[in-house]
Structure formats: structure tokens, C-alpha cells
Design a protein around this motif. Structure first.
Motif, PDB file in Angstrom:
ATOM      1  N   HIS A  69      39.556  33.459  38.949  1.00 35.44           N
ATOM      2  CA  HIS A  69      39.928  33.779  37.572  1.00 35.44           C
ATOM      3  C   HIS A  69      40.857  32.671  37.080  1.00 35.44           C
ATOM      4  N   PRO A  70      40.690  32.211  35.842  1.00 30.46           N
ATOM      5  CA  PRO A  70      41.510  31.088  35.366  1.00 30.46           C
ATOM      6  C   PRO A  70      42.999  31.385  35.237  1.00 30.46           C
ATOM      7  N   THR A  71      43.370  32.643  35.023  1.00 29.26           N
ATOM      8  CA  THR A  71      44.796  32.950  34.841  1.00 29.26           C
ATOM      9  C   THR A  71      45.341  33.972  35.826  1.00 29.26           C
ATOM     10  N   LYS A  73      45.739  34.909  39.410  1.00 28.92           N
ATOM     11  CA  LYS A  73      45.606  34.300  40.736  1.00 28.92           C
ATOM     12  C   LYS A  73      45.000  35.242  41.776  1.00 28.92           C
ATOM     13  N   ALA A  74      45.184  36.549  41.621  1.00 28.13           N
ATOM     14  CA  ALA A  74      44.689  37.501  42.609  1.00 28.13           C
ATOM     15  C   ALA A  74      43.180  37.711  42.523  1.00 28.13           C
ATOM     16  N   LYS A  75      42.566  37.334  41.428  1.00 22.28           N
ATOM     17  CA  LYS A  75      41.122  37.533  41.276  1.00 22.28           C
ATOM     18  C   LYS A  75      40.377  36.314  41.808  1.00 22.28           C
ATOM     19  N   ILE A  76      40.057  36.406  43.091  1.00 21.61           N
ATOM     20  CA  ILE A  76      39.300  35.366  43.777  1.00 21.61           C
ATOM     21  C   ILE A  76      38.172  36.070  44.514  1.00 21.61           C
ATOM     22  N   GLY A  77      36.975  35.580  44.368  1.00 18.09           N
ATOM     23  CA  GLY A  77      35.854  36.228  45.023  1.00 18.09           C
ATOM     24  C   GLY A  77      34.805  35.233  45.470  1.00 18.09           C
ATOM     25  N   ILE A  78      33.754  35.764  46.095  1.00 22.05           N
ATOM     26  CA  ILE A  78      32.635  34.916  46.489  1.00 22.05           C
ATOM     27  C   ILE A  78      31.349  35.477  45.907  1.00 22.05           C
ATOM     28  N   ILE A  79      30.463  34.543  45.592  1.00 28.53           N
ATOM     29  CA  ILE A  79      29.145  34.872  45.051  1.00 28.53           C
ATOM     30  C   ILE A  79      28.123  33.964  45.726  1.00 28.53           C
ATOM     31  N   PRO A  80      26.849  34.304  45.633  1.00 25.54           N
ATOM     32  CA  PRO A  80      25.829  33.398  46.155  1.00 25.54           C
ATOM     33  C   PRO A  80      25.911  32.044  45.445  1.00 25.54           C
ATOM     34  N   VAL A  81      25.654  30.980  46.176  1.00 28.81           N
ATOM     35  CA  VAL A  81      25.836  29.620  45.645  1.00 28.81           C
ATOM     36  C   VAL A  81      24.925  29.323  44.458  1.00 28.81           C
ATOM     37  N   ASP A  82      23.798  29.973  44.366  1.00 29.15           N
ATOM     38  CA  ASP A  82      22.845  29.685  43.290  1.00 29.15           C
ATOM     39  C   ASP A  82      23.055  30.548  42.046  1.00 29.15           C
ATOM     40  N   GLN A  84      25.784  31.970  38.798  1.00 27.63           N
ATOM     41  CA  GLN A  84      26.900  31.562  37.945  1.00 27.63           C
ATOM     42  C   GLN A  84      27.677  32.815  37.556  1.00 27.63           C
ATOM     43  N   TYR A  85      28.983  32.696  37.517  1.00 28.59           N
ATOM     44  CA  TYR A  85      29.810  33.830  37.111  1.00 28.59           C
ATOM     45  C   TYR A  85      31.114  33.315  36.538  1.00 28.59           C
ATOM     46  N   ALA A  86      31.566  33.952  35.472  1.00 30.87           N
ATOM     47  CA  ALA A  86      32.886  33.682  34.904  1.00 30.87           C
ATOM     48  C   ALA A  86      33.557  35.031  34.701  1.00 30.87           C
ATOM     49  N   PHE A  87      34.780  35.157  35.170  1.00 28.39           N
ATOM     50  CA  PHE A  87      35.508  36.401  34.994  1.00 28.39           C
ATOM     51  C   PHE A  87      35.673  36.686  33.514  1.00 28.39           C
ATOM     52  N   PRO A  88      35.576  37.953  33.109  1.00 28.50           N
ATOM     53  CA  PRO A  88      35.772  38.285  31.695  1.00 28.50           C
ATOM     54  C   PRO A  88      37.185  37.923  31.245  1.00 28.50           C
ATOM     55  N   ALA A  89      37.306  37.558  29.985  1.00 34.44           N
ATOM     56  CA  ALA A  89      38.603  37.205  29.424  1.00 34.44           C
ATOM     57  C   ALA A  89      39.503  38.433  29.409  1.00 34.44           C
TER      58      ALA A  89
END
Length: 138
Positions: A69-71, A73-82, A84-89
């Protein structure tokens, strides 16, 4: 197959399953019980290395990647490499920040509203140079 490869395989499987079911990252904060279920001694395999660092070093080659997550810090996760994901604002990110420019804009709007209260014949006589408007914005 060595233990680090087993850990990488487990991470990929967890990322893939979670993405398939939820269409969002599995947060690192929720990863521990899922890893324990697959590899009880995964912390020994890491040998003191943070799981985040292991994911960054092995993910692209093994089929998963880290998303942050851009702001928050605790929101860190993993996704499949292929994927795309962006955390909601967050609400914070959606609200405009108070800057001098927005204060100037508010002052200018107030000024124009005040002009709007003038009688029609007086409004026709108003002549405001652009330089004055620009100065009001600053």
C-alpha cells in the motif's frame, strides 16, 4: 528439492489460491498460519531473514510478487506474478489537502460570489485585469 524451494512453492500456492478465491493479495499479517499448515518450520528455513525480504528475492522467479500500500505500511501482501493489483485509496488519500493554492481558490470563489450579489448595472461596469485574478489565487 531444498527447503527454500519448498517454501517458495508454498508461497506461490498460497498466493494463487487466495487470488483465485478473493481477487486480492494475501496480506503478510495473515500468511503465518497458512505457512505453518504447509511447512511447520518455515521460520528455520528463513534463518532470521524477514519473510518480506524472502518474497522480494525469490518472488519473480517463483511466480509471486510483493504488493505494498502506498501510505499504509502494514498493508503488504503477495499476489501471483502475472496479475496486477493496486490497493484501494483510503479516505485520507481521497480528501484534498489544504494548500495555499486551495486557499487562494476559495478566496477567489468568495470574491466572485460577492460580485454576483451586485446589481446588474454595476456588474456590467466591473473590469478585473487577469493579473489581479492571478494574484488572488496566490
Amino acid at each position: 528439492m531444498d527447503n527454500t524451494e519448498n517454501l517458495a512453492i508454498a508461497l506461490k500456492a498460497i498466493a494463487d489460491e487466495h487470488w483465485k478465491n478473493q481477487s486480492c493479495p494475501i496480506l503478510l499479517s495473515g500468511l503465518h498460519p497458512l505457512l505453518i499448515a504447509r511447512i511447520a518450520d518455515y521460520k528455520n528455513i528463513l534463518n532470521g531473514k524477514p519473510i518480506k525480504q524472502f518474497i522480494q528475492e525469490t518472488g519473480n522467479v517463483r511466480g509471486y510478487k510483493l504488493v505494498e500500500h502506498p501510505t499504509q505500511k502494514a498493508k503488504i501482501g503477495i499476489i501471483p506474478v502475472d496479475t496486477q493489483y493496486a490497493f484501494p485509496a483510503t479516505e485520507e488519500q481521497l480528501q484534498p489537502t489544504s494548500t495555499d493554492n486551495t486557499k487562494g481558490s476559495a478566496a477567489l470563489i468568495s470574491f466572485f460570489k460577492a460580485l454576483g450579489n451586485l446589481p446588474d448595472e454595476e456588474i456590467q461596469k466591473v473590469n478585473i485585469p487577469v493579473s489581479v485574478i492571478v494574484k488572488l489565487l496566490k
